[in-house]
Design a protein around this motif. Structure first.
Motif: not given
Length: 259
Positions: A60, A80-81, A84-85, A87-88, A112-113, A116
């Motif tokens: 990330a 960044a968006s 997030v996708s 890591i899902g 997920w964290c 971030a």
């Protein structure tokens, strides 16, 4: 009035000014904080431990640093968006269905964290990165015992716990004493006793006790300590353990016998 085009040019020039030192510093902070989060998971013997969380945070961080280095003004936010996708999908791979139970949700949320935290580190907000890391680790360290306290009537709802069976053979006249020992040795919180089944032989013979236990990722260590303590009792002839998933009587865990 200032020229918007000139202002954009100044921002783009500033973004291009990302030095090697800043790149290494942000990457090191992202990787280090991800490793700190993974250290707690590794200690709990989870699927995603130190290396996995460190790599997620590193990835990330690198994606956001790339968009910053090339001077894309909207890049860091857009990347960044995408992180997030992405890591899902990675989190979905660690979620397992075990009968009616779902395991791995905590691990997926931790990944997920970690991502971030990497994004924050790449953006240069080191104080925010440290706060986020402390928050994630604190949730794991404090949330687990708090959740057990709230769910003390239904301990099986904790997805970090796994069922094990402890089987021992003792003299029939020592059954009550052995039951009391099992309750005493499992009252510390690391081992949760759910029930004890008894199979009695002929009067005056031996009795087989099967204790149903719930333990976390360090189950083998806790069980070996429990067996070592029980083996010291003169009325107990044999002790062994195995996972609840392995119901075959001919596939037990380590066995301790006493004379």
């Amino acid at each position: 009035m200032s020229d918007p085009a000139a202002h954009d040019g100044e921002e783009r020039e500033t973004m291009h000014a990302l030095t090697t030192t800043e790149f290494v510093l942000r990457l090191a902070v992202g990787t280090g904080c991800g490793a700190l989060i993974g250290l707690e998971r590794q200690w709990r013997a989870r699927m995603a431990g130190l290396r996995t969380n460190a790599l997620v945070a590193t990835g990330a961080t690198l994606f956001v640093l790339y968009s910053t280095a090339v001077g894309d003004l909207a890049g860091p936010t857009r990347v960044a968006s995408y992180v997030v996708s992405g890591i899902g999908f990675l989190g979905a791979g660690v979620i397992l269905r075990d009968g009616f139970n779902i395991r791995g949700l905590n691990t997926a949320a931790t990944l997920w964290c970690s991502a971030a935290v990497g994004v924050l580190a790449a953006s240069g907000y080191f104080a925010f990165t440290a706060i986020a890391t402390v928050a994630v680790v604190a949730v794991h360290l404090l949330g687990r015992p708090l959740g057990r306290l709230i769910d003390h009537e239904t301990p099986g709802t904790d997805e970090d716990l796994h069922p094990y069976l402890l089987r021992l053979i003792c003299r029939s006249r020592d059954e009550q004493h052995v039951r009391a020992l099992l309750v005493q040795y499992t009252s510390g919180g690391e081992v949760i006793l759910c029930g004890i089944n008894t199979t009695r032989a002929d009067p005056g013979g031996d009795t087989r006790l099967t204790a149903h236990l719930l333990l976390d990722g360090n189950a083998a260590t806790h069980l070996e300590h429990l067996i070592a303590r029980l083996s010291l009792e003169p009325g107990i002839h044999a002790v062994d353990w195995y996972t609840a998933d392995d119901q075959a009587a001919n596939a037990p865990g380590p066995v301790a016998t006493t004379s």
